[in-house]
Design an enzyme around this catalytic site. Structure first.
Site: not given
Ligand SMILES: C[S@@+](CC[C@H](N)C(=O)[O-])C[C@H]1O[C@@H](n2cnc3c(N)ncnc32)[C@H](O)[C@@H]1O
Length: 466
Positions: A250, A272, A385
């Site tokens: 991803d 995506k 998100m």
């Molecule tokens: C599609 S979701 C996936 C979440 C992922 N499966 C998880 O458990 O963290 C994507 C969102 O996760 C959050 N996110 C993921 N990595 C991040 C990071 N390093 N710092 C801040 N937010 C993060 C953000 O809100 C981002 O828009």
């Protein structure tokens, strides 16, 4: 290499340990565990050595050392004072008996290695007595790197050895067979404690006429890569990353983490992002299944945890339909990673007794929640998100009665070296974030726990508190 690492059969071999201290006990214990016939010569014993002698029932001679005591032994450990050790070593060598003097490598014929034990796999580490501390560190590194159940894999191989030899009399073919299974589904079943299934898989492959061919069913590993810092990967994630044939990753998987994937594996980006529609979820589902059905070990690498806003389950449902085996490895989700690296606990006895993970991704410009539920005291809200909807989220919370000075934080690129943390209240944060031009990925944390950030903030990334 000044010393050579043999593996010595000690079962029933008469060994003498001279000394009653803890060093003597330690060495006697190692020899005893290897099945040696151990005798201990000491007039005085440390209480722990006394206990050891009682527990194991080994021979104990209560006497002062005389060179005649060495008769009949094939190995001697000198664990006395230096001067006496020198005598013992000389007497032993005169009789052609191998000797180890504790902490005196210069007069020893052999050394005790540091051992990583995954019976029947044994790894011995040594530095020729020159650097015991480095040996200990090396052992710690190996211990963490090797799967804890590696020994069971050894037992599986032993149990199927004869059948494999019959099936593949040719050594090369046999080697290829084991190579395929020791890094494939059978090994994974063993590591997950599903020994019977692993055994049946090997048995059926050995009975199958086509077993030598390479076109067997592969497997999909759905792996959470955590929020960014590669140190937050799990051991299991790293192991599977090191053995994948192909990797579908991803957008959120950091470049440092991709660096740790097996060099030879094929890397396919399937991110995506917002407004990027070239790769559909259906394409990904199909690709995963197709590749595994070609016999490949397919790593599906996702940011954070695959079961938290990750669509991991949808991919698995498709694999089930197509009969593809898989396993799931949890990762540290962004909420845990960002909270820890921003010094904002998600729960706290005095601040929050529960925490909610909420999607901030608006479908048709709206988030259809019962917003009033979010205004309860003692809870923490975490919005994933939510960067684009930050203003909308703050306005909704104000509308349903959250006070305008309610603490809120936005963590940008959490756990990465360029992490930024914006801390303010719900009426001011949107404009602060806008003027700082924060970029995805970001996570929003709302609740009184945010107040702890000032005190608990420890991470060295860039800090941008309002
Ligand atoms: C599609 S979701 C996936 C979440 C992922 N499966 C998880 O458990 O963290 C994507 C969102 O996760 C959050 N996110 C993921 N990595 C991040 C990071 N390093 N710092 C801040 N937010 C993060 C953000 O809100 C981002 O828009």
């Amino acid at each position: 290499m000044k010393s050579f690492p043999f593996f010595f059969k000690l079962e029933g071999v008469p060994c003498l340990v001279v000394g009653g201290g803890e060093g003597a006990r330690h060495k006697a214990n190692l020899l005893y565990k290897a099945g040696a016939n151990v005798s201990l010569l000491a007039k005085n014993m440390h209480p722990s050595t006394e206990q050891f002698v009682r527990d194991t029932g080994i021979d104990h001679l209560s006497d002062s050392y005389q060179k005649e005591h060495l008769e009949g032994f094939r190995l001697v450990i000198a664990a006395e004072e230096d001067e006496l050790n020198r005598n013992i070593a000389q007497n032993a060598r005169d009789r052609g008996i191998f000797v180890n003097a504790v902490d005196m490598p210069e007069i020893s014929d052999f050394y005790f290695p540091s051992i990583v034990d995954r019976n029947p796999i044994t790894i011995a580490i040594g530095s020729g007595g020159s650097s015991p501390v480095l040996v200990r560190h090396t052992r710690a590194m190996l211990e963490t790197w090797l799967p804890p159940k590696l020994g069971n894999l050894g037992k599986l191989v032993t149990s199927a050895k004869d059948k494999a030899r019959q099936k593949f009399p040719d050594l090369d073919m046999r080697r290829r067979f084991w190579d395929r299974h020791l890094q494939g589904r059978a090994a994974e079943l063993v590591y997950s404690d599903r020994l019977n299934e692993a055994q049946s898989l090997i048995d059926s492959e050995l009975e199958d006429d086509e077993a030598g061919s390479e076109t067997k069913l592969g497997e999909v590993y759905l792996v959470g890569a955590g929020p960014g810092d590669p140190d937050l990967l799990t051991f299991k994630a790293l192991r599977l990353m090191q053995q994948a044939d192909v990797v579908l990753y991803d957008r959120l998987v950091s470049p440092e983490i991709l660096e740790m994937v097996r060099r030879e594996s094929e890397l396919i980006a399937v991110g995506k992002g917002r407004n990027i529609y070239s790769i559909t979820q259906e394409n990904i589902n199909e690709s995963l299944a197709d590749l595994a059905l070609q016999g490949k070990r397919v790593l599906r690498l996702k940011g954070g945890d695959p079961f938290i806003f990750g669509r991991g389950a949808e991919e698995l449902e498709h694999l089930v339909e197509r009969g593809v085996p898989f396993q799931v490895v949890p990762g540290i989700t962004a909420a845990s990673g960002c909270a820890s690296y921003a010094g904002i606990p998600l729960t706290h006895r005095n601040h929050a007794q529960s925490v909610r993970f909420i999607t901030g991704h608006r479908v048709g410009g709206e988030l259809n929640f019962d917003w009033a539920e979010f205004v309860k005291e003692d809870q923490t809200l975490v919005f994933y998100m939510g960067l684009n909807g930050l203003e909308y989220i703050c306005n909704k919370l104000l509308e349903v009665g959250l006070p305008s000075d309610a603490p809120i934080a936005l963590v940008e690129k959490g756990t990465r070296s360029d992490q930024r943390v914006f801390v303010s209240d719900i009426s001011n944060l949107p404009k602060i974030v806008r003027s700082a031009k924060a970029e995805a990925p970001t996570l929003i944390i709302v609740g009184s726990v945010v107040k702890l950030h000032d005190q608990l903030n420890w991470w060295g990334g860039k800090q941008t508190d309002a």
